[in-house]
Design a protein around this motif. Structure first.
Motif, PDB file in Angstrom:
ATOM      1  N   ILE A 117      -5.176   2.665   9.462  1.00 12.04           N
ATOM      2  CA  ILE A 117      -5.658   2.604   7.891  1.00 12.04           C
ATOM      3  C   ILE A 117      -4.970   3.422   7.080  1.00 12.04           C
ATOM      4  O   ILE A 117      -4.636   3.051   5.953  1.00 12.04           O
ATOM      5  N   GLY A 118      -4.805   4.634   7.550  1.00 13.00           N
ATOM      6  CA  GLY A 118      -4.221   5.756   6.724  1.00 13.00           C
ATOM      7  C   GLY A 118      -2.769   5.252   6.542  1.00 13.00           C
ATOM      8  O   GLY A 118      -2.380   5.384   5.214  1.00 13.00           O
ATOM      9  N   ALA A 119      -1.910   4.956   7.356  1.00 10.07           N
ATOM     10  CA  ALA A 119      -0.659   4.260   7.356  1.00 10.07           C
ATOM     11  C   ALA A 119      -0.761   3.332   6.105  1.00 10.07           C
ATOM     12  O   ALA A 119       0.266   3.066   5.625  1.00 10.07           O
ATOM     13  N   SER A 120      -1.407   2.254   6.303  1.00 13.10           N
ATOM     14  CA  SER A 120      -1.538   1.076   5.391  1.00 13.10           C
ATOM     15  C   SER A 120      -1.782   1.509   4.090  1.00 13.10           C
ATOM     16  O   SER A 120      -1.206   0.994   3.048  1.00 13.10           O
ATOM     17  N   ILE A 121      -2.541   2.376   3.836  1.00 20.13           N
ATOM     18  CA  ILE A 121      -2.659   3.060   2.586  1.00 20.13           C
ATOM     19  C   ILE A 121      -1.524   3.601   2.051  1.00 20.13           C
ATOM     20  O   ILE A 121      -1.346   3.393   0.627  1.00 20.13           O
ATOM     21  N   ALA A 122      -0.868   4.342   2.666  1.00 17.49           N
ATOM     22  CA  ALA A 122       0.518   4.906   2.436  1.00 17.49           C
ATOM     23  C   ALA A 122       1.481   3.873   1.999  1.00 17.49           C
ATOM     24  O   ALA A 122       2.240   4.209   1.063  1.00 17.49           O
ATOM     25  N   ALA A 123       1.337   2.694   2.731  1.00 19.73           N
ATOM     26  CA  ALA A 123       2.273   1.737   2.517  1.00 19.73           C
ATOM     27  C   ALA A 123       2.062   1.049   1.181  1.00 19.73           C
ATOM     28  O   ALA A 123       2.697   0.716   0.497  1.00 19.73           O
ATOM     29  N   ALA A 124       0.533   1.232   0.818  1.00 24.00           N
ATOM     30  CA  ALA A 124       0.354   0.367  -0.350  1.00 24.00           C
ATOM     31  C   ALA A 124       0.870   1.215  -1.748  1.00 24.00           C
ATOM     32  O   ALA A 124       1.284   0.817  -2.605  1.00 24.00           O
ATOM     33  N   LEU A 125       0.500   2.596  -1.494  1.00 21.11           N
ATOM     34  CA  LEU A 125       1.009   3.517  -2.351  1.00 21.11           C
ATOM     35  C   LEU A 125       2.480   3.359  -2.613  1.00 21.11           C
ATOM     36  O   LEU A 125       2.925   3.551  -3.635  1.00 21.11           O
ATOM     37  N   SER A 126       3.098   3.456  -1.508  1.00 22.34           N
ATOM     38  CA  SER A 126       4.634   3.362  -1.561  1.00 22.34           C
ATOM     39  C   SER A 126       5.275   2.149  -2.287  1.00 22.34           C
ATOM     40  O   SER A 126       6.118   2.210  -2.980  1.00 22.34           O
ATOM     41  N   GLU A 127       4.480   1.102  -2.032  1.00 21.36           N
ATOM     42  CA  GLU A 127       4.935  -0.147  -2.743  1.00 21.36           C
ATOM     43  C   GLU A 127       4.561  -0.037  -4.321  1.00 21.36           C
ATOM     44  O   GLU A 127       5.351  -0.280  -5.156  1.00 21.36           O
ATOM     45  N   ARG A 128       3.372   0.747  -4.544  1.00 20.86           N
ATOM     46  CA  ARG A 128       2.904   0.610  -6.014  1.00 20.86           C
ATOM     47  C   ARG A 128       3.886   1.577  -6.686  1.00 20.86           C
ATOM     48  O   ARG A 128       4.200   1.243  -7.971  1.00 20.86           O
ATOM     49  N   PHE A 129       4.286   2.774  -6.240  1.00 21.91           N
ATOM     50  CA  PHE A 129       5.253   3.717  -7.007  1.00 21.91           C
ATOM     51  C   PHE A 129       6.802   3.460  -6.421  1.00 21.91           C
ATOM     52  O   PHE A 129       7.475   4.202  -7.161  1.00 21.91           O
ATOM     53  N   ARG A 130       6.980   2.619  -6.004  1.00 20.99           N
ATOM     54  CA  ARG A 130       8.406   1.998  -5.630  1.00 20.99           C
ATOM     55  C   ARG A 130       9.157   3.275  -5.187  1.00 20.99           C
ATOM     56  O   ARG A 130      10.240   3.614  -5.954  1.00 20.99           O
ATOM     57  N   VAL A 131       8.897   3.895  -4.215  1.00 19.10           N
ATOM     58  CA  VAL A 131       9.768   4.926  -3.699  1.00 19.10           C
ATOM     59  C   VAL A 131      10.784   4.500  -2.911  1.00 19.10           C
ATOM     60  O   VAL A 131      10.823   3.510  -2.611  1.00 19.10           O
ATOM     61  N   SER A 132      11.806   5.409  -2.579  1.00 18.28           N
ATOM     62  CA  SER A 132      12.886   5.172  -1.680  1.00 18.28           C
ATOM     63  C   SER A 132      12.631   4.722  -0.443  1.00 18.28           C
ATOM     64  O   SER A 132      11.465   5.216   0.201  1.00 18.28           O
ATOM     65  N   GLU A 133      13.469   4.343   0.579  1.00 20.63           N
ATOM     66  CA  GLU A 133      13.287   4.070   1.885  1.00 20.63           C
ATOM     67  C   GLU A 133      12.805   5.380   2.728  1.00 20.63           C
ATOM     68  O   GLU A 133      12.084   5.370   3.642  1.00 20.63           O
ATOM     69  N   LEU A 134      13.690   6.216   2.394  1.00 25.41           N
ATOM     70  CA  LEU A 134      13.348   7.562   3.089  1.00 25.41           C
ATOM     71  C   LEU A 134      12.162   8.272   2.697  1.00 25.41           C
ATOM     72  O   LEU A 134      11.282   8.534   3.515  1.00 25.41           O
ATOM     73  N   GLU A 135      11.527   7.953   1.511  1.00 23.38           N
ATOM     74  CA  GLU A 135      10.213   8.468   1.124  1.00 23.38           C
ATOM     75  C   GLU A 135       9.209   7.696   1.536  1.00 23.38           C
ATOM     76  O   GLU A 135       7.910   7.913   2.000  1.00 23.38           O
TER      77      GLU A 135
END
Length: 429
Positions: A117-135
């Motif tokens: 769940i925690g990693a999925s939340i982080a994936a959603a935020l990564s998509e929302r803020f369009r971070v780099s692949e490394l981030e």
């Protein structure tokens, strides 16, 4: 860093709600006892757990197949670029199917689902803020650490879990490393604000004499073999469950749910995640024969419930199994050396870290997690001896990290070839 902190706060919030819901719903057998008794109560409990198991498996297979099990292997695969975190379907299925399965009495832990769940939340935020692949990869690790920190109120072990367990996949940079720490801190703060502080399993033990260290070394060797057997049993049961699903859908999880529900009334210490069982065994002194029998039954129920396909982790059941083995080891030693002042609880606490290490192959995490869970910091040295011995023996007998094996199986089913260097065991996780 800001996104990592946000991921930690949200993971702590959702993880705490996950924990609270399970704690409320797991009391359903007591509610049932108010209106039923005898074999009618046993039958009703068996049908309730059966229905919950089937419902959880249906949600997983129908909406998010990757949500079954703990989910740790899915996150490792995603960090390696071999799996995709489909958070839109994983989050709701992991949460609701996880609550349904774990609160039904199945022998599962909440830590695997909260990590996913925690990693999925982080994936959603990564998509929302369009971070780099490394981030993005760094944020997945941060979310996973936040989930583990929330599950066990153990921020140090959560950070070390990323460092030791995902050392091949984690992108080490100054920002990503501190992001993991920040997420674990934020998640723990949120969890303590909702659920309170203090260790989850307060089992305070006094320091042990140096003369006892060879006994802890022997305990670690025993646990190294048990961990290898445990991992092999998990893999075989998972394969059998998948084969059974192809031949007679839902038969295997139905049988697991039926038996678990009956045991919930007849032998309650043999089922559920086991946190309450750990605390009761630490003070009950049930005797060597009872402990060995309980360890055997819990070994079987843990393997069966995890392989049924519902969302749920193996950390908590593994710790319960370990305390049965550790207490039995301590009791046997005390009967052999009645005048040595042997304290079985010390061996039980050390066994928790040792079995975790033998299965997951992360000795430093095993030490830190056990200390944060129990608060028994006086046992640092014997705990380290046990974990190192367990890791060495597990490596010697051919054991591999459980999550690496589960990931290899998942990738093979998907027709994805994992790089050879990524699947080779190193003994470091």
């Amino acid at each position: 860093m800001a996104i990592a902190v946000l991921a930690g706060v949200l993971a702590g919030l959702v993880g705490s709600l996950f924990h609270l819901l399970i704690n409320v719903l797991i009391a359903w057998p007591r509610w049932l006892e108010r209106v039923l008794d005898g074999w009618l109560l046993v039958a009703a409990a068996a049908m309730v757990t059966l229905a919950c198991t089937i419902l959880a498996v249906f949600m997983v297979r129908r909406f998010a197949p990757e949500a079954g099990g703990s989910g740790v292997q899915e996150i490792e695969g995603a960090m390696e670029g071999l799996r995709v975190v489909r958070w839109r379907r994983v989050l709701p299925v992991k949460f609701f199917a996880g609550v349904t399965a774990i609160s039904s009495g199945l022998v599962l832990g909440r830590e695997g689902p909260t990590i996913h769940i925690g990693a999925s939340i982080a994936a959603a935020l990564s998509e929302r803020f369009r971070v780099s692949e490394l981030e993005r990869r760094g944020l997945l690790a941060a979310g996973a650490a936040a989930g583990l920190a929330s599950a066990f109120n153990a921020p140090v072990a959560a950070v070390l879990f990323i460092v030791e367990e995902t050392h091949r996949e984690f992108p080490y940079t100054f920002r990503t490393y501190l992001g993991v720490a920040a997420a674990a801190i934020a998640s723990t703060v949120m969890t303590q604000a909702i659920l309170g502080d203090g260790p989850d399993l307060p089992l305070l033990a006094t320091s042990t004499p140096l003369a006892w260290l060879p006994a802890f070394l022997l305990l670690g060797a025993v646990l190294g073999v048990v961990g290898m057997v445990f991992n092999a049993a998990i893999l075989r049961a998972v394969a059998f469950s998948a084969h059974s699903q192809q031949r007679v859908p839902y038969l295997y999880p139905a049988a697991v749910g039926l038996v678990t529900g009956a045991l919930l009334i007849l032998l309650p210490d043999t089922v559920t995640g086991g946190e309450d069982v750990i605390l009761s065994l630490a003070t009950a002194n049930p005797g060597l024969g009872v402990l060995l029998l309980l360890a055997l039954i819990r070994f079987v129920t843990t393997v069966a419930c995890y392989s049924s396909g519902v969302p749920g982790g193996i950390f908590a059941p593994m710790l319960t199994l370990a305390i049965c083995i550790g207490l039995a080891f301590g009791e046997a030693l005390r009967s052999l050396l009645p005048d040595a002042g042997i304290a079985p609880l010390a061996f039980a606490i050390a066994a928790m870290g040792g079995l975790f290490t033998a299965s997951v192959r992360a000795p430093i995490v095993g030490v830190a997690l056990t200390l944060e869970l129990t608060g028994s910091y006086a046992l640092v040295l014997p705990l380290m001896v046990t974990c190192v011995a367990a890791d060495l023996v597990a490596q010697w007998v051919g054991g591999r990290p459980i999550y690496s094996q589960l990931l290899d199986r998942t990738l093979a089913q998907a027709g994805i070839k994992r790089p050879a260097e990524a699947s080779e065991p190193t003994g470091l996780g």
